[in-house]
Structure formats: C-alpha cells, structure tokens
Scaffold this motif. Structure first.
Motif, mmCIF file in Angstrom:
data_model
loop_
_atom_site.group_PDB
_atom_site.id
_atom_site.type_symbol
_atom_site.label_atom_id
_atom_site.label_comp_id
_atom_site.label_asym_id
_atom_site.label_seq_id
_atom_site.Cartn_x
_atom_site.Cartn_y
_atom_site.Cartn_z
ATOM 1 N N LEU A 1 0.727 -1.059 -0.040
ATOM 2 C CA LEU A 1 0.045 0.003 -0.067
ATOM 3 C C LEU A 1 0.690 1.298 0.217
ATOM 4 N N ASP A 2 2.183 1.111 0.609
ATOM 5 C CA ASP A 2 3.124 2.285 0.536
ATOM 6 C C ASP A 2 3.279 2.752 -0.939
ATOM 7 N N ILE A 3 3.465 1.587 -1.818
ATOM 8 C CA ILE A 3 3.811 1.867 -3.144
ATOM 9 C C ILE A 3 2.469 2.461 -3.738
ATOM 10 N N ALA B 1 3.274 15.055 -2.692
ATOM 11 C CA ALA B 1 3.435 14.524 -1.269
ATOM 12 C C ALA B 1 4.190 15.427 -0.392
ATOM 13 N N LEU B 2 4.037 15.452 0.918
ATOM 14 C CA LEU B 2 4.737 16.241 1.939
ATOM 15 C C LEU B 2 5.656 15.043 2.595
ATOM 16 N N ASN B 3 6.969 15.310 2.226
ATOM 17 C CA ASN B 3 7.785 14.321 2.738
ATOM 18 C C ASN B 3 8.964 14.932 3.348
ATOM 19 N N GLN B 4 9.904 13.985 4.182
ATOM 20 C CA GLN B 4 11.079 14.341 4.643
ATOM 21 C C GLN B 4 12.016 13.348 4.259
ATOM 22 N N SER B 5 13.489 13.290 4.566
ATOM 23 C CA SER B 5 14.257 12.417 4.167
ATOM 24 C C SER B 5 13.992 11.031 4.552
ATOM 25 N N SER B 6 13.513 10.290 3.784
ATOM 26 C CA SER B 6 13.114 8.880 4.321
ATOM 27 C C SER B 6 12.750 7.978 3.151
ATOM 28 N N GLY B 7 12.494 6.754 3.206
ATOM 29 C CA GLY B 7 11.961 5.803 2.336
ATOM 30 C C GLY B 7 10.978 6.027 1.284
ATOM 31 N N PRO B 8 9.765 6.620 1.997
ATOM 32 C CA PRO B 8 8.626 7.004 1.050
ATOM 33 C C PRO B 8 8.860 8.090 0.206
ATOM 34 N N ALA B 9 9.993 8.792 0.513
ATOM 35 C CA ALA B 9 10.221 10.135 -0.404
ATOM 36 C C ALA B 9 10.976 9.557 -1.578
ATOM 37 N N SER B 10 11.615 8.298 -1.522
ATOM 38 C CA SER B 10 12.243 7.926 -2.709
ATOM 39 C C SER B 10 11.153 7.177 -3.602
ATOM 40 N N ILE B 11 10.158 6.541 -2.871
ATOM 41 C CA ILE B 11 8.944 5.889 -3.716
ATOM 42 C C ILE B 11 8.345 7.208 -4.556
ATOM 43 N N VAL B 12 8.030 7.953 -3.754
ATOM 44 C CA VAL B 12 7.076 9.092 -4.492
ATOM 45 C C VAL B 12 8.020 9.656 -5.506
ATOM 46 N N ARG B 13 9.181 9.938 -5.534
ATOM 47 C CA ARG B 13 10.217 10.479 -6.369
ATOM 48 C C ARG B 13 10.183 9.291 -7.759
ATOM 49 N N GLY B 14 10.148 8.004 -7.375
ATOM 50 C CA GLY B 14 10.285 7.121 -8.456
ATOM 51 C C GLY B 14 8.988 7.144 -9.522
#
Length: 179
Positions: free
Chosen positions: A67-69, A78-91
């Motif tokens: 579900l994260d993906i 997205a509203l992100n900080q430096s963490s794994g979900p930020a990389s997924i959103v960027r992808g």
C-alpha cells in the motif's frame, strides 16, 4: 520519520522530526478536502485526533507494505522528509514538498520544493546562512556525530513553517502560483 525508527542507528537522528509539528499542515489539507495518507512503519508514533480523511497507514487494520507503493503512485503530491517513502514518491515522478531536509548534494527533481532544517551554531545559537553551511562543508556531513563535532545543531521546521510552506506548495500545484 521519528526517533523511534531504528533507534539502534543513532547516526540518523538529524533526519527525524516530530509528527505533531505537522498537525497544522495536515489540518490545512483536511480543510481543503484532500485525503491524507501517512506512510511509514509502526516504530513511529500513531497520529490521532483527525477525521476519516486522514489514514495512518502503518496502523490501519488492513495494512500491507504494498500500500505504500500504491499510495505513492496514486497521490497528487507528497509532503515528505528524508526517508524511504520520499524515494518511492520520487520514483513515480510525483511532486513533493521536502521538509526538514538537511543540506546535501542530493539534487531533487524540478517538481520538488525543499525546506531545510535550521542549522545553528551550538555555542552562540546563531542560525547559519546557506552560504555558511556550504563554506563550512556541512553539506558533506550525514551522521549526527559529525554535526556534533562541527558544533552545529539541526532544528526541525516549526509547525507554522510547515503549514505556510504547504499552503504555498498547494497553490503551486493548483496552478494559482508559479515557482
């Protein structure tokens, strides 16, 4: 990302932030009619006191890591900080407001806006300018111990700063304002 995330890896504390500081920003999104989905894991504290428009995904009874993906792929931004979900959103090439970011040499996509943490001299409390941060080589640092040795404290963005930045970012996403 909260300090509860992998506490045995104390070198990443400068990447953490308090979720409660995001409350005004989340409330703004709720008021604007957005569905808000918080990604992460159960090592972070749950968020409470919101309407059903806010889903605290890691604590949802039907949570599955896929579900994260899914939500990263289908979000409008997205509203992100430096963490794994930020990389997924960027992808998935989704625009993101990156907050509580430490200055580094990671160049984000043009769709991202950055809001850095506050770099302060540990002794004087004076906030460092971007130029000072770069001249002192602080963009090269990525471990808490290195910041400590450099005599620098990183302070997270305030609730007011987060809300204000998000309002501006949303207006850009709606085409009401240009970069």
């Amino acid at each position: 990302r909260d300090k509860g995330y992998m506490p045995e890896l104390s070198h990443h504390g400068h990447r953490c932030a308090n979720i409660e500081n995001y409350r005004p920003a989340i409330n703004f999104l709720e008021d604007q009619g957005y569905q808000i989905v918080r990604l992460g894991d159960q090592s972070n504290p749950p968020i409470t006191g919101y309407s059903k428009a806010v889903i605290d995904l890691p604590f949802h009874e039907d949570y599955d890591s896929f579900l994260d993906i899914y939500f990263a792929a289908t979000c409008c931004f997205a509203l992100n900080q430096s963490s794994g979900p930020a990389s997924i959103v960027r992808g998935f090439s989704k625009p993101a407001l990156m907050v509580n970011v430490s200055v580094n040499w990671d160049f984000p996509p043009a769709t991202d806006l950055l809001m850095f943490k506050h770099y302060k001299n540990k002794i004087t409390g004076a906030e460092l300018s971007y130029e000072q941060i770069l001249n002192l080589g602080l963009a090269e640092l990525n471990m808490d111990e290195e910041f400590e040795k450099a005599g620098v404290i990183l302070e997270e963005n305030t609730p007011y700063e987060l809300e204000t930045a998000l309002k501006e970012f949303v207006s850009i996403q709606r085409g009401e304002k240009r970069l």
